[in-house]
Structure formats: structure tokens, C-alpha cells
Design a protein around this motif. Structure first.
Motif: not given
Length: 309
Positions: A64-65, A78, A82-84, A86-87, A274, A278
Motif C-alpha cells: 500500500f506504499k 505509508p 495507504p493507497t489502493l 497499485h492493488l 509497486t 501487491p
């Protein structure tokens, strides 16, 4: 001496429990030695737990980074939350369709488990219920198969599958994976069946049931703990297998399991974390969830046949 002194009761000393302990004497605390012995065990368990959880933590937090955050502090949280993003990109990766990878792997898992139960169950029943030496020797033969690494068998199996035209096919891979599960499955099933009273078989025979019907109708329902254990272990084995699908299916088949798909997805982006983290997280997440909910069945199934009723 007077009559009163003759009738007086003799002086008695207080019981030992009423005597207070000597001043300054050692009074060991209850369980003190046991507590001191438990400290090294607790430290060892904490060290093993950290050894296993730290890599999982690194995998989860870095999924999530951003790239610069991973390189700057791989163990930190992070910086900007957190960021979604890249998932979400994993599902559109042109190198690997992860949804298809899930579907292919689940197909293999179901087929291998069904065939393993259908073949190993009756074989273990015959071995466990027979006192003849040749069946005992057969048990030793199957047990010896647990010590042979699957990688040693890959090359001979490739020649066999080519002979029968099964190389690069789903059928060939499922048959090979099923064969790998049979030795330990038969060993575990036979040990559990030995704990089931033979009187149940005799009662079924009196009612006119044959051996196969007795097994599937009477014995097999009682084997649910050990069958659940083997299904879980076989699921882990098939899901995590990389060498066998990579060689037997091959790139030309167009079939990617989760592990071979992850290799295809991250091999070109090995320095782009990244993409790596993920993809790895989504590959192992279903297995981790499955293990959390099914771990109690592993313990109960492995210990169910350890004592004979």
C-alpha cells in the motif's frame, strides 16, 4: 502428688502446621521455579513468531506504499496514508490475469483433492483392515514415497506424459499432483482407520453390505477430521507449487497458476516494488484466509488417529 495433678491431661505440643516458620527462613514462592523455566520457552516462541510475522508484515505494508516510500523505509507505515492504486493495477496487468490464475488454481485444487480422496481412501481401508504381510509391505512402499522429493520425479514423469500425450495438459498435471498426494494420504488414512472398531464392518457385513459400500457408507463418514486435514494440506501443496506447473504445463499451454502467473507478472518488473508487493499479496491472501479458518482442522486431524480407541 495430689489427685488433681494426676487427673490433669498431659501437655501437648502444637501440630507442625501451627508452628510459624523460623524468622528469616527460606519460603519458596509457589510455582517460582516453574515460572523461571517458562521464560526461555516464551522467549523462543516470541522469536519464532517474529521470524514468521515480520516478512508477512513487510509484504502487507509495502503493498500500500509508493516506490520512494518502500525504498526509504520498507518497515515503516505509508507516509501519506495507504493507497489502493497499485492493488487495482494488478487486475489489469497484461502479463498475468490474476482472476484467471485464481480460477485455474482452484480447478487444480478441487480435482486433485477429489481424486486423492477417491484413490487413497479405499487403498488405506484395505491396508488398515488386512493383517497379511503383503499389505504391510505395500504400506511401507507408500510410506517410502513421502521421502522422495517431487523435483526428482519431474524428468521421468515428463517422458511418461509425453508417451501418453498428456504433456502440457490439465489432465496430465492433475494426475501428477494427485500421485504426489497419495503416499502421505494413505499413511494418514490408514492410521486413522485403525482406530475405528472393526465391529462396524462386521455389522455392515451382516446387513449384506460389501467392502466398498461399508467403506463409503460406514467408515468414510467417520474419517471427516483426517480427510479435512489432508484436503487442507493438499490445497497448500497445489497452490504453492511452482516447479511442477512451470515444467509440465509450460508457457505454451497458456495456463498459469497463481505461482507461475506471479513469476510472469513480476519477472520484468523485479525492481518495481509497486508491482511486486501487491501481486504477491493478492497471490497469498486467499491461502492465508483459508489457513486462518481451517487451522483447527489440521491439529484435530493429525492427532485424531494417534490413539486407538
Amino acid at each position: 502428688m495430689t489427685l488433681h495433678s494426676e487427673l490433669a491431661p498431659p501437655a501437648t505440643t502444637p501440630p507442625p502446621e501451627d508452628v510459624p516458620p523460623a524468622q528469616g527462613g527460606p519460603v519458596p514462592p509457589p510455582g517460582g521455579a516453574r515460572s523461571r523455566r517458562g521464560i526461555p520457552r516464551l522467549a523462543f516462541l516470541l522469536a519464532v513468531t517474529a521470524l514468521m510475522l515480520v516478512p508477512l508484515y513487510v509484504l502487507v505494508v509495502n503493498a500500500f506504499k509508493e516506490q520512494q516510500d518502500i525504498l526509504a523505509d520498507p518497515f515503516g507505515l505509508p507516509a501519506d496514508g495507504p493507497t489502493l492504486e497499485h492493488l487495482a493495477k494488478v487486475f489489469s496487468n497484461p502479463q498475468f490475469d490474476i482472476v484467471q490464475g485464481y480460477a485455474v488454481t482452484l480447478l487444480f485444487v478441487v480435482c486433485v483433492n477429489v481424486l486423492s480422496v477417491a484413490l487413497a481412501g479405499p487403498a488405506a481401508y484395505v491396508i488398515a483392515r488386512s493383517a497379511r504381510r503383503r499389505y504391510r509391505a505395500l504400506m511401507v512402499f507408500f510410506l517410502a514415497g513421502t521421502f522422495i522429493p517431487s523435483q526428482v520425479l519431474v524428468i521421468p514423469v515428463v517422458y511418461v506424459l509425453k508417451t501418453f500425450g498428456l504433456m502440457g495438459t490439465i489432465q496430465g498435471f492433475v494426475l501428477f499432483e494427485t500421485v504426489l498426494t497419495l503416499p502421505f494420504s494413505i499413511f494418514l488414512y490408514a492410521g486413522y482407520i485403525a482406530t475405528i472398531p472393526k465391529e462396524l464392518d462386521q455389522a455392515a457385513a451382516v446387513d449384506g453390505a460389501g467392502r466398498m459400500r461399508t467403506f463409503w457408507r460406514i467408515v468414510f463418514p467417520l474419517m471427516r477430521p483426517v480427510v479435512a486435514t489432508m484436503v487442507i494440506l493438499n490445497t497448500f501443496s497445489v497452490w504453492n507449487d511452482f516447479v511442477n506447473p512451470q515444467i509440465i504445463l509450460g508457457p505454451g499451454s497458456g495456463l498459469h497458476t497463481v505461482t507461475t502467473g506471479v513469476y510472469a507478472a513480476v519477472s520484468q518488473y523485479s525492481t518495481d516494488y509497486t508491482v511486486v508487493f501487491p501481486t504477491l499479496l493478492l497471490a497469498v491472501a486467499p491461502l492465508l484466509v483459508f489457513f486462518v479458518f481451517m487451522q483447527r482442522h489440521i491439529i484435530s486431524g493429525l492427532t485424531a488417529g494417534s490413539t486407538k480407541s
